[in-house]
Structure formats: C-alpha cells, structure tokens
Design a protein around this motif. Structure first.
Motif, PDB file in Angstrom:
ATOM      1  N   PRO A 116     -12.562 -45.857  21.604  1.00  0.00           N
ATOM      2  CA  PRO A 116     -13.469 -45.097  21.514  1.00  0.00           C
ATOM      3  C   PRO A 116     -14.705 -45.391  23.223  1.00  0.00           C
ATOM      4  O   PRO A 116     -15.035 -44.585  23.633  1.00  0.00           O
ATOM      5  N   ALA A 117     -13.325 -46.242  23.704  1.00  0.00           N
ATOM      6  CA  ALA A 117     -13.681 -46.545  25.194  1.00  0.00           C
ATOM      7  C   ALA A 117     -12.511 -46.566  25.920  1.00  0.00           C
ATOM      8  O   ALA A 117     -12.389 -47.514  26.019  1.00  0.00           O
ATOM      9  N   PRO A 118     -12.003 -45.431  26.133  1.00  0.00           N
ATOM     10  CA  PRO A 118     -10.386 -46.003  26.737  1.00  0.00           C
ATOM     11  C   PRO A 118     -10.481 -45.861  28.192  1.00  0.00           C
ATOM     12  O   PRO A 118     -11.515 -45.014  28.512  1.00  0.00           O
ATOM     13  N   ASP A 119      -9.946 -46.447  28.662  1.00  0.00           N
ATOM     14  CA  ASP A 119      -9.536 -46.967  30.681  1.00  0.00           C
ATOM     15  C   ASP A 119      -8.974 -45.101  30.491  1.00  0.00           C
ATOM     16  O   ASP A 119      -8.384 -45.150  30.105  1.00  0.00           O
ATOM     17  N   ASP A 120      -8.512 -45.117  31.577  1.00  0.00           N
ATOM     18  CA  ASP A 120      -7.878 -44.445  32.745  1.00  0.00           C
ATOM     19  C   ASP A 120      -5.967 -44.532  31.774  1.00  0.00           C
ATOM     20  O   ASP A 120      -5.826 -43.525  31.688  1.00  0.00           O
ATOM     21  N   ALA A 121      -5.907 -45.877  31.953  1.00  0.00           N
ATOM     22  CA  ALA A 121      -4.457 -46.094  31.400  1.00  0.00           C
ATOM     23  C   ALA A 121      -3.624 -45.765  29.892  1.00  0.00           C
ATOM     24  O   ALA A 121      -3.218 -44.927  28.871  1.00  0.00           O
ATOM     25  N   ALA A 122      -4.951 -46.214  28.942  1.00  0.00           N
ATOM     26  CA  ALA A 122      -4.790 -45.423  27.408  1.00  0.00           C
ATOM     27  C   ALA A 122      -5.000 -43.987  28.024  1.00  0.00           C
ATOM     28  O   ALA A 122      -4.883 -43.254  26.523  1.00  0.00           O
ATOM     29  N   ILE A 123      -5.820 -43.191  28.241  1.00  0.00           N
ATOM     30  CA  ILE A 123      -6.281 -41.390  28.115  1.00  0.00           C
ATOM     31  C   ILE A 123      -4.295 -41.456  28.382  1.00  0.00           C
ATOM     32  O   ILE A 123      -4.404 -40.197  27.822  1.00  0.00           O
ATOM     33  N   ASP A 124      -4.572 -42.131  29.781  1.00  0.00           N
ATOM     34  CA  ASP A 124      -2.708 -41.171  30.045  1.00  0.00           C
ATOM     35  C   ASP A 124      -1.675 -40.956  29.175  1.00  0.00           C
ATOM     36  O   ASP A 124      -0.894 -40.740  29.064  1.00  0.00           O
ATOM     37  N   GLY A 125      -1.205 -42.424  28.630  1.00  0.00           N
ATOM     38  CA  GLY A 125      -1.032 -42.817  27.370  1.00  0.00           C
ATOM     39  C   GLY A 125      -0.621 -41.939  26.287  1.00  0.00           C
ATOM     40  O   GLY A 125      -0.094 -41.623  25.573  1.00  0.00           O
ATOM     41  N   ALA A 126      -2.101 -42.043  25.678  1.00  0.00           N
ATOM     42  CA  ALA A 126      -2.199 -40.813  24.664  1.00  0.00           C
ATOM     43  C   ALA A 126      -2.000 -39.818  24.391  1.00  0.00           C
ATOM     44  O   ALA A 126      -1.638 -38.594  23.564  1.00  0.00           O
ATOM     45  N   MET A 127      -2.682 -38.964  26.052  1.00  0.00           N
ATOM     46  CA  MET A 127      -2.273 -37.715  26.185  1.00  0.00           C
ATOM     47  C   MET A 127      -0.584 -37.369  27.086  1.00  0.00           C
ATOM     48  O   MET A 127      -0.526 -35.848  26.966  1.00  0.00           O
ATOM     49  N   TYR A 137      -5.254 -31.887  34.709  1.00  0.00           N
ATOM     50  CA  TYR A 137      -4.878 -33.177  34.010  1.00  0.00           C
ATOM     51  C   TYR A 137      -6.315 -33.942  34.602  1.00  0.00           C
ATOM     52  O   TYR A 137      -6.678 -34.799  33.439  1.00  0.00           O
ATOM     53  N   VAL A 138      -7.059 -34.111  35.826  1.00  0.00           N
ATOM     54  CA  VAL A 138      -7.725 -34.485  36.134  1.00  0.00           C
ATOM     55  C   VAL A 138      -9.284 -34.050  35.479  1.00  0.00           C
ATOM     56  O   VAL A 138     -10.408 -35.481  34.724  1.00  0.00           O
ATOM     57  N   ARG A 139      -9.298 -32.873  34.866  1.00  0.00           N
ATOM     58  CA  ARG A 139     -10.818 -32.807  34.275  1.00  0.00           C
ATOM     59  C   ARG A 139     -10.675 -32.900  32.919  1.00  0.00           C
ATOM     60  O   ARG A 139     -11.864 -33.127  32.826  1.00  0.00           O
ATOM     61  N   ILE A 140      -8.809 -32.742  32.324  1.00  0.00           N
ATOM     62  CA  ILE A 140      -9.359 -33.277  31.102  1.00  0.00           C
ATOM     63  C   ILE A 140      -9.061 -35.123  30.644  1.00  0.00           C
ATOM     64  O   ILE A 140     -10.043 -35.615  30.039  1.00  0.00           O
ATOM     65  N   ARG A 141      -9.186 -35.258  32.037  1.00  0.00           N
ATOM     66  CA  ARG A 141      -9.480 -37.617  31.447  1.00  0.00           C
ATOM     67  C   ARG A 141     -10.706 -36.998  32.110  1.00  0.00           C
ATOM     68  O   ARG A 141     -11.285 -37.751  31.010  1.00  0.00           O
ATOM     69  N   ALA A 142     -11.754 -36.867  33.006  1.00  0.00           N
ATOM     70  CA  ALA A 142     -12.898 -37.046  33.086  1.00  0.00           C
ATOM     71  C   ALA A 142     -13.252 -36.013  31.949  1.00  0.00           C
ATOM     72  O   ALA A 142     -14.287 -37.215  31.424  1.00  0.00           O
ATOM     73  N   ALA A 143     -13.758 -35.323  31.251  1.00  0.00           N
ATOM     74  CA  ALA A 143     -13.467 -34.748  29.491  1.00  0.00           C
ATOM     75  C   ALA A 143     -13.814 -36.288  29.053  1.00  0.00           C
ATOM     76  O   ALA A 143     -14.533 -35.747  28.092  1.00  0.00           O
ATOM     77  N   ILE A 144     -12.727 -36.793  28.680  1.00  0.00           N
ATOM     78  CA  ILE A 144     -12.304 -38.060  27.715  1.00  0.00           C
ATOM     79  C   ILE A 144     -12.942 -38.525  27.903  1.00  0.00           C
ATOM     80  O   ILE A 144     -14.398 -39.487  26.739  1.00  0.00           O
TER      81      ILE A 144
END
Length: 156
Positions: A116-127, A137-144
């Motif tokens: 529920p509180a991913p950092d950028d590395a976790a987001i990048d890994g999952a996505m 991708y920048v907007r996707i990460r920000a939206a997450i």
C-alpha cells in the motif's frame, strides 16, 4: 464446456481448453476493456487478475484458469483500490492514447493491494513489462503514488 467466474459472475463457455483467456473474455463474454497487444505476454495490455494476481490473459489458456476468479478492468470501479487507481489516473491525466491503460491499471491495482505504500523501485518493478508507447511512465508512477496516498487517507 468451461466454467469461468469473471467479475463475480459465472459464465458457461463452449470453448476449447487451449483458447487464450483473453479471447474468452473479449469474444465470448463481451468484456472488451482487456486489450490485445502483442499476443506473447510481453506488453501487458491484456493484464487481468487471477485470484488478485496480475496475469497476461493472451498467453493463459482456459485450462490453466480452473476455478480461480478472473477480474477485468470492468470490475475495477467496484473495487476500492481499483477505483482509487482510476481516480488518480483521471486526476493526473495519465492517459494519452489509452490503449495500454487497462493493463497498467490492473498491474497498479495489484501492486497497491500487496504494497500500500510502494517506493519508486517497487512501482518500477511491479510495472515492468507493462509497455506504454506514449511513454506516460512518469505520470503512471505519480498516479500510483497519488492512489496510495488516497487509500492511506481512507484507512486513517
């Protein structure tokens, strides 16, 4: 005859066991939000959830689904996490062409359920593996991050 539970509804389908789940969802059930991209499980446009786990439906034969629950983008508005992700997508104007976005939202929703509180590395890994030709991708990460914050406010 194959029985699938898609978005909480049972469907009896006259389909071969080797039919990809994607085609059953789109052509037999009529849920067209899940997209065909590459047909090889490489782009993520066809991502659905099998028992909550993101799965590439274009390479998943019906025989591999069994009695697991299938969730598609059509069900995400009824899911608290999915609805938060969709709201963040709208707030941050993530979508450009939109073709990949159902798969992106499905992957992001699964991520936020597990973390529920991913950092950028976790987001990048999952996505990773969910491709966007428009490079949002920048907007996707920000939206997450926005969806995670929204979900955290609801829980508090």
């Amino acid at each position: 005859m194959t029985t699938l539970t898609i978005n909480g509804q049972t469907h009896e389908l006259d389909a071969p066991d080797d039919m990809p789940l994607l085609w059953a969802i789109r052509d037999l059930v009529g849920h067209t939000g899940t997209k065909y991209g590459c047909g090889k499980g490489l782009c993520g446009a066809c991502t659905v959830h099998l028992d909550g786990q993101p799965t590439r439906s274009c390479i998943t034969p019906l025989s591999a689904v069994g009695d697991r629950r299938v969730a598609t983008i059509e069900a995400m508005a009824e899911d608290a996490t999915g609805a938060s992700v969709q709201q963040a997508w709208r707030e941050l104007d993530v979508v450009q062409c939109g073709y990949c976005q159902s798969g992106q939202i499905m992957a992001a929703t699964a991520l936020l359920r597990d973390n529920p509180a991913p950092d950028d590395a976790a987001i990048d890994g999952a996505m990773n593996g969910n491709l966007c030709r428009c490079a949002t991708y920048v907007r996707i990460r920000a939206a997450i991050h926005t969806a995670a914050a929204s979900l955290g406010q609801e829980v508090s």
